[in-house]
Design a protein around this motif. Structure first.
Motif, PDB file in Angstrom:
ATOM      1  N   ARG A 200      45.266   4.053   4.198  1.00  0.00           N
ATOM      2  CA  ARG A 200      44.164   3.341   4.893  1.00  0.00           C
ATOM      3  C   ARG A 200      43.006   3.480   3.994  1.00  0.00           C
ATOM      4  O   ARG A 200      42.223   2.300   3.748  1.00  0.00           O
ATOM      5  CB  ARG A 200      44.313   3.496   6.413  1.00  0.00           C
ATOM      6  CG  ARG A 200      45.123   3.124   7.081  1.00  0.00           C
ATOM      7  CD  ARG A 200      44.764   2.884   8.630  1.00  0.00           C
ATOM      8  NE  ARG A 200      43.701   1.901   8.971  1.00  0.00           N
ATOM      9  CZ  ARG A 200      44.312   0.586   9.230  1.00  0.00           C
ATOM     10  NH1 ARG A 200      45.585   0.377   9.107  1.00  0.00           N
ATOM     11  NH2 ARG A 200      43.546  -0.427   9.317  1.00  0.00           N
ATOM     12  N   GLY A 204      41.297   0.348   1.822  1.00  0.00           N
ATOM     13  CA  GLY A 204      40.003   0.085   2.027  1.00  0.00           C
ATOM     14  C   GLY A 204      39.162   0.401   0.863  1.00  0.00           C
ATOM     15  O   GLY A 204      38.259  -0.567   0.612  1.00  0.00           O
ATOM     16  N   ALA A 208      36.427  -2.080  -1.260  1.00  0.00           N
ATOM     17  CA  ALA A 208      35.093  -1.589  -1.222  1.00  0.00           C
ATOM     18  C   ALA A 208      34.456  -1.862  -2.943  1.00  0.00           C
ATOM     19  O   ALA A 208      33.515  -2.394  -3.176  1.00  0.00           O
ATOM     20  CB  ALA A 208      34.754  -0.189  -0.779  1.00  0.00           C
ATOM     21  N   ARG A 211      33.931  -5.103  -3.850  1.00  0.00           N
ATOM     22  CA  ARG A 211      32.694  -5.728  -3.651  1.00  0.00           C
ATOM     23  C   ARG A 211      31.630  -5.432  -4.615  1.00  0.00           C
ATOM     24  O   ARG A 211      30.624  -6.157  -4.681  1.00  0.00           O
ATOM     25  CB  ARG A 211      32.006  -5.380  -2.466  1.00  0.00           C
ATOM     26  CG  ARG A 211      33.084  -5.803  -0.993  1.00  0.00           C
ATOM     27  CD  ARG A 211      32.187  -6.060   0.310  1.00  0.00           C
ATOM     28  NE  ARG A 211      31.962  -4.232   0.781  1.00  0.00           N
ATOM     29  CZ  ARG A 211      33.357  -3.812   1.118  1.00  0.00           C
ATOM     30  NH1 ARG A 211      34.335  -4.261   1.484  1.00  0.00           N
ATOM     31  NH2 ARG A 211      33.144  -2.506   1.546  1.00  0.00           N
ATOM     32  N   LYS A 244      35.318   3.928   8.160  1.00  0.00           N
ATOM     33  CA  LYS A 244      34.981   2.338   8.030  1.00  0.00           C
ATOM     34  C   LYS A 244      35.855   1.876   6.875  1.00  0.00           C
ATOM     35  O   LYS A 244      36.508   0.786   7.206  1.00  0.00           O
ATOM     36  CB  LYS A 244      33.434   2.315   7.640  1.00  0.00           C
ATOM     37  CG  LYS A 244      32.485   2.588   8.749  1.00  0.00           C
ATOM     38  CD  LYS A 244      31.112   2.201   8.407  1.00  0.00           C
ATOM     39  CE  LYS A 244      30.276   2.567   9.384  1.00  0.00           C
ATOM     40  NZ  LYS A 244      28.641   2.318   9.129  1.00  0.00           N
ATOM     41  N   LEU A 245      36.240   2.687   5.893  1.00  0.00           N
ATOM     42  CA  LEU A 245      37.100   1.981   4.871  1.00  0.00           C
ATOM     43  C   LEU A 245      38.350   1.833   5.644  1.00  0.00           C
ATOM     44  O   LEU A 245      39.154   0.743   5.277  1.00  0.00           O
ATOM     45  CB  LEU A 245      37.176   2.787   3.565  1.00  0.00           C
ATOM     46  CG  LEU A 245      35.771   3.261   2.895  1.00  0.00           C
ATOM     47  CD1 LEU A 245      36.347   3.888   1.744  1.00  0.00           C
ATOM     48  CD2 LEU A 245      35.442   1.784   2.183  1.00  0.00           C
ATOM     49  N   ALA A 247      39.226   1.229   8.603  1.00  0.00           N
ATOM     50  CA  ALA A 247      39.351   0.304   9.655  1.00  0.00           C
ATOM     51  C   ALA A 247      39.546  -1.129   9.027  1.00  0.00           C
ATOM     52  O   ALA A 247      40.006  -2.109  10.030  1.00  0.00           O
ATOM     53  CB  ALA A 247      38.039   0.471  10.538  1.00  0.00           C
ATOM     54  N   ARG A 248      39.383  -1.430   7.906  1.00  0.00           N
ATOM     55  CA  ARG A 248      39.208  -2.649   7.372  1.00  0.00           C
ATOM     56  C   ARG A 248      40.494  -3.337   6.936  1.00  0.00           C
ATOM     57  O   ARG A 248      40.726  -4.389   7.251  1.00  0.00           O
ATOM     58  CB  ARG A 248      38.304  -2.656   5.982  1.00  0.00           C
ATOM     59  CG  ARG A 248      36.965  -2.316   6.588  1.00  0.00           C
ATOM     60  CD  ARG A 248      35.804  -2.451   5.376  1.00  0.00           C
ATOM     61  NE  ARG A 248      34.569  -2.387   5.833  1.00  0.00           N
ATOM     62  CZ  ARG A 248      33.508  -1.535   5.205  1.00  0.00           C
ATOM     63  NH1 ARG A 248      33.642  -1.191   4.274  1.00  0.00           N
ATOM     64  NH2 ARG A 248      32.497  -1.535   5.582  1.00  0.00           N
ATOM     65  N   PRO A 249      41.476  -2.463   6.335  1.00  0.00           N
ATOM     66  CA  PRO A 249      42.649  -3.360   5.725  1.00  0.00           C
ATOM     67  C   PRO A 249      43.477  -3.880   6.741  1.00  0.00           C
ATOM     68  O   PRO A 249      43.724  -3.617   7.812  1.00  0.00           O
ATOM     69  CB  PRO A 249      43.602  -2.385   5.134  1.00  0.00           C
ATOM     70  CG  PRO A 249      42.355  -1.229   4.803  1.00  0.00           C
ATOM     71  CD  PRO A 249      41.503  -1.274   5.975  1.00  0.00           C
ATOM     72  N   THR A 250      43.992  -5.143   6.571  1.00  0.00           N
ATOM     73  CA  THR A 250      45.245  -5.828   7.496  1.00  0.00           C
ATOM     74  C   THR A 250      46.629  -5.352   6.840  1.00  0.00           C
ATOM     75  O   THR A 250      46.669  -4.893   5.806  1.00  0.00           O
ATOM     76  CB  THR A 250      44.826  -7.397   7.222  1.00  0.00           C
ATOM     77  OG1 THR A 250      45.301  -7.663   6.007  1.00  0.00           O
ATOM     78  CG2 THR A 250      43.559  -7.799   7.753  1.00  0.00           C
ATOM     79  N   ASP A 253      47.293  -6.890   3.624  1.00  0.00           N
ATOM     80  CA  ASP A 253      46.529  -6.141   2.517  1.00  0.00           C
ATOM     81  C   ASP A 253      47.548  -4.866   1.981  1.00  0.00           C
ATOM     82  O   ASP A 253      47.658  -4.709   0.692  1.00  0.00           O
ATOM     83  CB  ASP A 253      45.214  -5.393   3.049  1.00  0.00           C
ATOM     84  CG  ASP A 253      44.238  -6.499   3.190  1.00  0.00           C
ATOM     85  OD1 ASP A 253      44.161  -7.597   2.742  1.00  0.00           O
ATOM     86  OD2 ASP A 253      43.186  -6.377   4.030  1.00  0.00           O
TER      87      ASP A 253
END
Length: 351
Positions: A200, A204, A208, A211, A244-245, A247-250, A253
């Protein structure tokens, strides 16, 4: 080098390459039971970017890589917790290391080989730093040969979860290596990755980096590591919150990440002669363990065929009774299948 003990390995080395979360840990465990195999489990992956970044280096620098957590590994452990693959007995009476100072090679590789892992760590802490400056591959070869003599083994096999990420780098370091490519249907791998904190964080972190205009997956295509990647990791990871990283992927992903690994791995392996690659489908190992494990050990070398080992090893794999993919809502199944489609097609799975 002149004066060094002879290399104990009489069989060319083997790399077990996979996306991770596809049964490769079990393969490592089974190989570790073979009396002639030095099974190096999670050796390379826990060393981080610096594992491949140097052309030549001293024994002292090599030991720092082996014994100090990289910024990325430290952040993962700090924020996402200790991964399930860690075998070191953290928190038990007499444990020398804690979470923050646990050396990478002491996490899994050394406890995988012996229950006297602290003593082995101390031995290596004397032997490795004393080595002269030489090519990176030769530093690894020296260390593996030392362990081979120590345990009386004839071949070394390195297996790290997600090793298709650095397949080209490993093959450049060890161009004579044979490859066992372990794979599994990505629609089952992706949910397993999604439940693993380190995957995860990894997926994530890739988002990042994107971005910042950086495609971290391009690093999979390179056959050399770069010090620039080490410096970038040092600059970014102390300021990234791994929770936080993570928590983001679906789920999609993870399917896309799996597909990119598969296609990158296929491209790397296509350069090897067919006789040097064994495709080992995890579903086949579960369904026909004796046949597939016998094929695997004879692929490494026919002289390793061992009836007692095969009897014990074939009793371990068990068929999966329920696929996680089948339990997903229909819309998630469609999205995951679409994300996995390129990898599924490359591996010959029905879509």
């Amino acid at each position: 080098m002149t004066g060094e003990p002879p290399d104990p390995f009489t069989i060319p080395p083997v790399l077990v390459l996979s996306t991770g979360r596809c049964g490769s840990t079990m393969i490592s465990d089974l190989l570790n039971r073979h009396p002639a195999v030095l099974s190096l489990s999670e050796f390379m992956v826990l060393l981080g970017q610096e594992a491949f970044a140097h052309r030549r280096l001293s024994g002292a620098r090599m030991w720092r890589i082996l014994s100090r957590q990289s910024p990325a590994l430290r952040a993962m452990i700090r924020d996402a917790g200790v991964m399930e693959e860690v075998l070191y007995p953290l928190g038990t009476p007499g444990a020398r290391f804690g979470v923050e100072d646990l050396p990478p090679i002491a996490m899994t590789a050394l406890p995988h080989l012996t229950d006297r892992h602290d003593a082995l760590f101390d031995e290596l802490a004397t032997v490795v730093p004393a080595q002269p400056r030489r090519d990176l591959a030769e530093q690894y070869r020296f260390l593996f040969a030392h362990l081979g003599r120590r345990f009386g083994r004839r071949v070394w096999v390195e297996r790290s979860g997600g090793s298709l990420m650095f397949a080209r780098k490993l093959l450049r370091l060890f161009p004579e290596a044979r490859v066992i490519h372990v794979f599994r249907d990505g629609r089952d791998v992706a949910p397993s990755m999604a439940g693993h904190p380190n995957f995860r964080v990894l997926v994530g972190a890739i988002a990042a980096y994107r971005r910042f205009g950086i495609d971290a997956c391009r690093n999979f295509e390179r056959d050399r590591g770069r010090l620039a990647n080490v410096w970038l990791e040092r600059a970014l990871f102390p300021f990234l919150d791994a929770r936080k990283l993570a928590a983001r992927p679906t789920l999609a992903d993870f399917g896309d990440f799996w597909s990119r690994l598969v296609r990158s791995g296929q491209a790397a392996l296509s350069a090897l002669p067919e006789e040097r690659v064994l495709d080992l489908r995890f579903e086949d190992v579960q369904a026909r363990p004796r046949e597939m494990l016998d094929r695997m050990i004879r692929f490494i070398d026919p002289s390793l065929a061992d009836a007692a080992w095969l009897d014990a090893a074939a009793a371990v794999p068990r068929p999966t009774t329920r696929r996680k993919f089948a339990a997903l809502p229909a819309d998630e199944q469609r999205a995951l299948t679409a994300a996995c489609a390129p990898g599924l097609a490359a591996l010959g799975y029905a879509i």
